[in-house]
Enzyme design. Structure first.
Site, short mmCIF file in Angstrom:
data_model
loop_
_atom_site.label_atom_id
_atom_site.label_comp_id
_atom_site.label_asym_id
_atom_site.label_seq_id
_atom_site.Cartn_x
_atom_site.Cartn_y
_atom_site.Cartn_z
N TYR A 20 -1.74 -0.77 10.77
CA TYR A 20 -1.69 -0.87 9.18
C TYR A 20 -0.90 -0.21 8.63
O TYR A 20 0.09 -0.94 7.80
CB TYR A 20 -3.00 -0.55 8.67
CG TYR A 20 -3.25 -0.83 7.27
CD1 TYR A 20 -3.56 -1.95 6.39
CD2 TYR A 20 -3.06 0.17 6.40
CE1 TYR A 20 -3.49 -2.33 5.36
CE2 TYR A 20 -3.25 0.18 4.79
CZ TYR A 20 -3.56 -1.36 4.41
OH TYR A 20 -3.64 -1.48 2.88
N SER B 285 0.89 -1.06 0.04
CA SER B 285 -0.06 -0.09 -0.04
C SER B 285 0.95 1.23 -0.09
O SER B 285 1.85 1.35 0.52
CB SER B 285 -0.91 -0.07 1.39
OG SER B 285 -1.46 1.11 1.49
#
Length: 284
Positions: free
Chosen positions: A174, A161
């Protein structure tokens, strides 16, 4: 990377039962990016292992779609947090086709918290998210390494990501897990070369049913529109946009390894302007 070599019996079985077609193993392939990757690899003539944790019906649907283009496919349940499951997933591929040529680590986990709230996550949250996003990818690569190396042209694609670059995202656990996955990608590229190439794709916000289900239609539409407005191309990516690049890295990019490739419609050019967690604050 030290990996367990196949036993003499397994080597004999691989030679006797080795498929002439390449094999792609995709984790988290029941839905979203993983499912799109499975279908893309099937169109390139790969037999496909569709790993899932809980999306059994969706995974079976992906299997049928892959089989419809004339390749073999099977769904295998397993939790990448568990090393035993990772080895069992790879063993299922070996037993079925005698080889694994491509591993796409698409299984992922997050938790939506108010980003500035340092009390919003505890150690258990970090362990759980790292268990899937980092340790799971490592365990899958370790389990698959002997088969990936055997063909001499193996490929690993990690779905990371842009959060791992910007430090901004759905939660601190995350974001930092994706930063760790980016580093893992580079380490594995060194350790598995020259037989195996390892790269990562860094998506921005992905237009998928998963986000819609988590956020609800109103919040999802608002956040998606905000991300699109802040991106250079004025839109967000679809799962197939990510899968298209995964296919390229797995099959065509024979001289690319150790790279972190953003696929974000230009979101990094406006990095930090939109935060999923802060956008959700007050709209839960």
């Amino acid at each position: 990377m030290k990996t367990d070599k196949p036993s003499p019996k397994q080597e004999k079985e691989m030679v006797e039962h080795c498929s002439t077609e390449p094999v792609a193993l995709i984790t988290g392939a029941g839905t979203g990016v993983g499912a799109a990757c499975a279908k893309r690899m099937a169109t390139r003539g790969f037999n496909v292992v569709v790993n899932f944790r809980s999306s059994a019906n969706e995974a079976e649907a992906v299997v049928r779609q892959c089989q419809s283009v004339g390749v073999g496919a099977l769904a295998i349940q397993g939790d990448v947090e568990r090393d035993h499951d990772c080895r069992a997933i790879v063993e299922a591929a070996r037993h079925q086709w005698g080889r694994v040529d491509t591993l796409i680590n698409s299984a992922g986990l997050t938790q939506f918290t108010d980003f500035p709230d340092l009390e919003g996550q505890n150690a258990e949250d970090f362990y759980r998210i790292y268990g899937v996003n980092v340790i799971g990818a490592y365990q899958m690569a370790r389990a698959a390494a002997p088969l990936l190396k055997r063909g001499g042209i193996g490929a690993v694609v990690n779905i990371s990501s842009i959060a791992g670059m910007t430090g901004n995202g759905s939660s601190i656990a995350y974001v930092t897990s994706k930063g760790a996955l980016n580093t893992l990608t580079k380490s594995l590229a060194r350790l598995l070369a020259p037989e195996v190439r390892v790269n990562a794709i860094l998506p921005g916000l992905i237009d998928s049913g998963w986000f819609l289900n988590v956020m609800g239609e109103e919040d999802y539409t608002r956040i998606k529109d905000a991300f699109a407005a802040s991106s250079a191309l004025g839109e967000v990516c679809s799962p197939d946009d990510i899968a298209q690049v995964a296919e390229f890295l797995a099959v065509d990019a024979t001289r690319i390894t150790g790279q972190l490739i953003p696929v974000d419609a230009g979101a990094l050019l406006g990095a930090g302007s939109v935060s999923v967690s802060r956008s959700l604050k007050g709209h839960a």
